[in-house]
Enzyme design. Structure first.
Site, PDB file in Angstrom:
ATOM      1  N   GLU A  85      -7.591  -8.927  35.096  1.00 43.25           N
ATOM      2  CA  GLU A  85      -6.865  -7.832  35.730  1.00 43.25           C
ATOM      3  C   GLU A  85      -7.574  -7.228  36.938  1.00 43.25           C
ATOM      4  O   GLU A  85      -6.926  -6.812  37.894  1.00 43.25           O
ATOM      5  CB  GLU A  85      -6.599  -6.712  34.699  1.00 43.25           C
ATOM      6  N   SER A 372      17.200  19.125 -24.682  1.00 48.59           N
ATOM      7  CA  SER A 372      16.257  19.289 -25.797  1.00 48.59           C
ATOM      8  C   SER A 372      14.817  18.978 -25.434  1.00 48.59           C
ATOM      9  O   SER A 372      13.909  19.282 -26.220  1.00 48.59           O
ATOM     10  CB  SER A 372      16.678  18.402 -26.972  1.00 48.59           C
TER      11      SER A 372
END
Length: 656
Positions: A85, A372
Site C-alpha cells: 500500500e 400448587s
C-alpha cells in the site's frame, strides 16, 4: 537522456515539496478536523463468553470491530501492508510527492487515465474516517492537507494502529483482528505468511477479494503482496516459494456467532441500563452458562413439548373429540431454568421451544400462576412455626364468602381425608389441607412470610394457598434455592464478570437471603423427596440419585410446572400457552416432570462425579413412627405419643 529525466523528476519533486509546505501552512485554517482520529473511539464489538471462556456471541451496533493495539499486530503483517500500500510510509510526512509524480507520469502514458494510486496509508485513513470517497479534486486536496496535519499529531505507529483497526476487510469485518478471527478463526499472532498476505491485499477491493466468495481472486492478490515483499527483500526466496501456492482454510462465519440467543438477550437486558454503550463499547462479558447443559435443557424442553402434543393427538383419535372441544396448540410453549444450588449461577436458560419462531423469553418475561408449586413455601412457614412433618392437618371442605360470592375449593381428587399428616398433605398436594393450614397459621403470618421470601403480587386472601399470582420461571428458580441451598435463598446470577475495553474488571458477586435454618429446610427436602417417590411427581424420579420437587397445575390446566432439585442443581420446568388458554388435561406431573427427569439423566452422564445424596444438617433427628423413619428438629418436634425409637440423624443404620 537519463540525466535529463532525472533532473526533471527531481525538479518536480522539489516543486511538490514546496507546494506541500505551503499547503500545510494553509491547512491550519482547514474546516475539517482530525480530532476524530487523534481522539480515536471507534465502535467496538462486545463479546459474550460461556463459563469456560468460549465465545458464544459477538454483539455490535453497526460495525463488527475487535480492536488490536499496535503491540498486538505482528511485524510481518505491518510489513505486508506497507509493502503493497505505501512502501515509503515511514519516510514521508503524510503525502508522498514521488508517488504522486509517478502516478501522473503513468497516467499520461496511459492516455490520461489513472493507472496507479498515489494515496498514502495516512490519506486512506483520512478518506475512510473523516472525508467521503468521492473522486473530486477538492476532496483529494482536503485529504492531502489533513494527512499532513495528522502526521504532526500522531506517530507512525499510532496512524498504522488506527488504519488497521478502521479499514474494512469485507464480509462485515472492520479491522484486521476481526478479519483474522472471521476468515481464519485465528488470533493475529497465529497467522501464517499467506494469511497475512491475504489480509494485506483485501482493503483495495474487499468485495472483489472476499475469500468466502472469490477465493482465487484473493489468492492472486495475496501472491502479488508476497512478490512485492520478496522484491523489497522483506521475505526470503524460500519463504516466497513455501507460501506462493499455499491455500489456507477459510471460514464463512456468521458475524454474530450467537449460539444461545435467549442467554444473549438476557445479558443485554441486564446490562443496558447501567451500560448504555453495551452493544458498541467493546466489553467482554463472561457468563455462568454451561453450553452442554444449555443444549441438554433445550432438548429436554422439546421432549416435554412433543409429549404434550402426542398425548393430545392420541386422545383425539381414541375418543373422537368433537371439534367444538378441540384445543388449539399453536400457542403451546415452555421454559426451563437450571441453577447451581450453592451459587445461584444460571447453568442453562431456555425461554421457548424455538427462538426463531418467537424471541419472547418465557423464562424471564412471562409471569404465570405457580399453582400448587407454591405450597412448599407455605409448608416451610408452618415448619418454622413449630409444625412437624407428622403434624395433623384438617383435610375437609369449607365454604368461604367474599361479598356476594361463595368460594368452595376442592381437592384435585375430589375427596377428603379428614385428618392428614403435614407430610402426606404436601406429598399428595391436598388443596383443602393447605387452605386450612393457612387459616391455622393466620393469613397475615403466611402473607408476611411469603413477602419475606421475596414473592410479589400476592393477594392477601386465602387464594394465596393455591398460587394465584404470577411469577417467572427464573424468579421461581431462585425461590426454590431456599430448599436446595438449605435455607439460604439465592438470586439467580447469569454474569460472572465484565471487562471493559481498558481491561478494568467488574465481578458480579452472589446475592443471598437467609430465610430459615438448614435443619428446617432439610425437613422440607425430605417431604419433597416423597413427592417424587410416591406423590404427584413420580415421573420425575431418576434412578441412582436423590431428587426432590413439587408439581404445579393451575385452573383449567393453563399452567404445568415441575420445580425440582438434586444435591447440586435446581431445575424449573414450565409448559403453557402464550395466550393463557387451557391445555388438554396436562398436569405438572404429566407434562413437566418428564422433562426434569430427562435433564437429570443427561446431567449425570455429563457430570458422573455429581453428588447423589442430600447432606443432612446438624440438629436433625430421626424417629421411628409406625415403622418408618421420620425427621424432626428441636423446632419441629415429634408427637409425644408416637415415638417408637429415636436417634441422631447422622447414624448410618437408620438413614441409609
Amino acid at each position: 537522456m537519463s540525466r535529463i529525466l532525472s533532473f526533471i523528476f527531481g525538479f518536480f519533486v522539489f516543486i511538490a515539496i514546496v507546494v506541500l509546505i505551503a499547503l500545510y501552512n494553509y491547512s491550519k485554517d482547514l474546516k475539517f478536523s482530525t480530532d476524530k482520529l487523534v481522539n480515536y473511539h471507534p465502535e467496538l464489538t462486545t463479546q459474550i463468553f460461556d463459563k469456560n471462556g468460549d465465545l458464544i456471541a459477538n454483539i455490535f451496533k453497526t460495525e463488527h470491530r475487535l480492536y488490536a493495539p499496535y503491540r498486538e499486530i505482528p511485524p510481518r503483517l505491518i510489513e505486508a501492508v506497507v509493502a503493497i500500500e505505501d512502501t515509503a510510509f515511514f519516510e514521508h510526512n503524510g503525502v508522498n510527492p514521488e508517488a504522486i509524480l509517478r502516478a501522473v507520469i503513468k497516467a499520461l502514458k496511459n492516455g490520461g487515465k489513472p493507472k496507479e494510486g498515489a494515496s498514502t496509508l495516512t490519506q486512506q485513513l483520512i478518506k475512510n474516517t473523516i472525508l467521503t470517497p468521492e473522486k473530486t479534486l477538492k476532496r483529494k486536496l482536503n485529504e492531502a492537507l489533513l494527512a499532513l496535519k495528522l502526521e504532526t499529531q500522531l506517530s507512525k505507529e499510532q496512524i498504522l494502529e488506527r488504519y488497521l483497526n478502521e479499514i474494512f476487510y469485507g464480509h462485515g469485518y472492520h479491522g484486521v483482528k476481526t478479519a483474522a478471527l472471521g476468515y481464519f478463526h485465528k488470533d493475529l499472532s497465529e497467522l501464517n505468511l499467506k494469511e497475512i498476505a491475504m489480509l494485506a491485499g483485501l482493503p483495495k477491493a474487499p468485495s472483489t477479494y472476499d475469500p468466502t466468495k472469490h477465493l482465487n481472486n484473493c489468492l492472486s492478490r495475496a501472491n502479488t503482496v508476497l512478490g512485492r515483499m520478496r522484491n523489497l527483500g522483506w521475505i526470503t526466496e524460500k519463504e516466497y516459494k513455501k507460501y506462493i501456492n499455499f491455500v489456507p482454510k477459510v471460514y464463512n462465519s456468521k458475524l454474530s456467532k450467537n449460539k444461545y440467543p435467549y442467554i444473549v438477550d438476557e445479558v443485554l437486558r441486564e446490562l443496558k441500563k447501567e451500560y448504555p454503550d453495551i452493544k458498541y463499547g467493546g466489553y467482554k462479558i463472561y457468563t455462568t452458562l454451561e453450553p452442554n447443559l444449555q443444549d441438554l435443557a433445550k432438548n429436554s424442553l422439546t421432549l416435554g413439548y412433543k409429549g404434550i402434543l402426542a398425548r393430545y393427538l392420541t386422545k383425539l383419535k381414541r375418543h373422537a373429540v368433537p371439534k367444538s372441544k378441540m384445543v388449539d396448540y399453536q400457542d403451546l410453549n415452555g421454559a426451563m431454568v437450571v441453577l447451581d444450588n450453592k451459587t445461584g449461577n444460571i447453568l442453562a436458560l431456555v425461554g421457548g421451544v424455538e427462538y426463531e419462531k418467537s424471541k419472547y423469553n418465557r423464562a424471564i418475561q412471562s409471569k404465570r400462576q405457580p399453582g400448587s408449586s407454591i405450597k412448599p413455601f407455605i409448608y416451610q412457614t408452618a415448619l418454622d412455626y413449630g409444625y412437624s412433618p407428622q403434624s395433623k392437618l384438617v383435610d375437609m371442605s369449607r365454604s368461604f364468602k367474599y361479598g356476594d360470592k361463595v368460594w368452595k375449593p376442592k381437592n384435585y381428587e375430589k375427596n377428603f381425608e379428614g385428618l392428614i399428616t403435614l407430610r402426606d398433605a404436601l406429598v399428595h398436594s391436598r388443596n383443602l389441607a393447605t387452605i386450612n393450614l393457612v387459616r391455622e397459621l393466620g393469613l397475615n403470618n403466611v402473607y408476611n412470610s411469603l413477602k419475606k421470601m421475596g414473592f410479589e403480587g400476592i393477594s392477601k386472601d386465602l387464594s394465596i394457598s393455591l398460587g394465584t399470582f404470577g411469577i417467572s420461571p427464573l424468579n421461581f428458580a431462585g425461590k426454590y434455592t431456599l430448599f436446595s441451598n438449605y435455607g439460604t435463598m439465592l438470586k439467580p446470577k447469569l454474569i460472572q464478570k465484565l471487562v471493559n475495553k481498558d481491561g478494568d474488571t467488574r465481578l458480579f458477586e452472589p446475592i443471598e437471603y437467609k430465610i430459615t435454618q438448614p435443619k428446617q429446610a432439610f425437613l422440607m427436602t425430605t417431604i419433597l423427596e416423597d413427592v417424587v417417590k410416591r406423590g404427584t411427581a413420580r415421573k420425575a424420579k431418576v434412578d441412582g440419585i436423590e431428587t426432590a420437587g413439587k408439581t404445579g397445575t393451575t385452573n383449567e390446566y393453563k399452567d404445568a410446572w415441575f420445580c425440582g432439585y438434586t444435591p447440586e442443581i435446581t431445575v424449573i420446568t414450565w409448559f403453557g400457552k402464550d395466550n393463557d388458554k387451557p391445555m388438554y388435561k396436562e398436569t405438572g406431573g404429566k407434562a413437566a416432570a418428564p422433562s426434569f427427569a430427562n435433564f437429570v439423566k443427561g446431567y449425570i452422564k455429563l457430570h458422573p462425579e455429581t453428588k447423589r445424596k442430600f447432606d443432612i444438617p446438624e440438629g436433625v433427628r430421626v424417629v421411628k413412627i409406625h415403622g418408618k423413619d421420620e425427621y424432626f428438629t428441636d423446632i419441629s418436634q415429634p408427637p409425644n405419643d408416637s415415638v417408637e425409637s429415636e436417634s441422631e440423624a447422622g447414624e448410618e443404620e437408620l438413614l441409609f
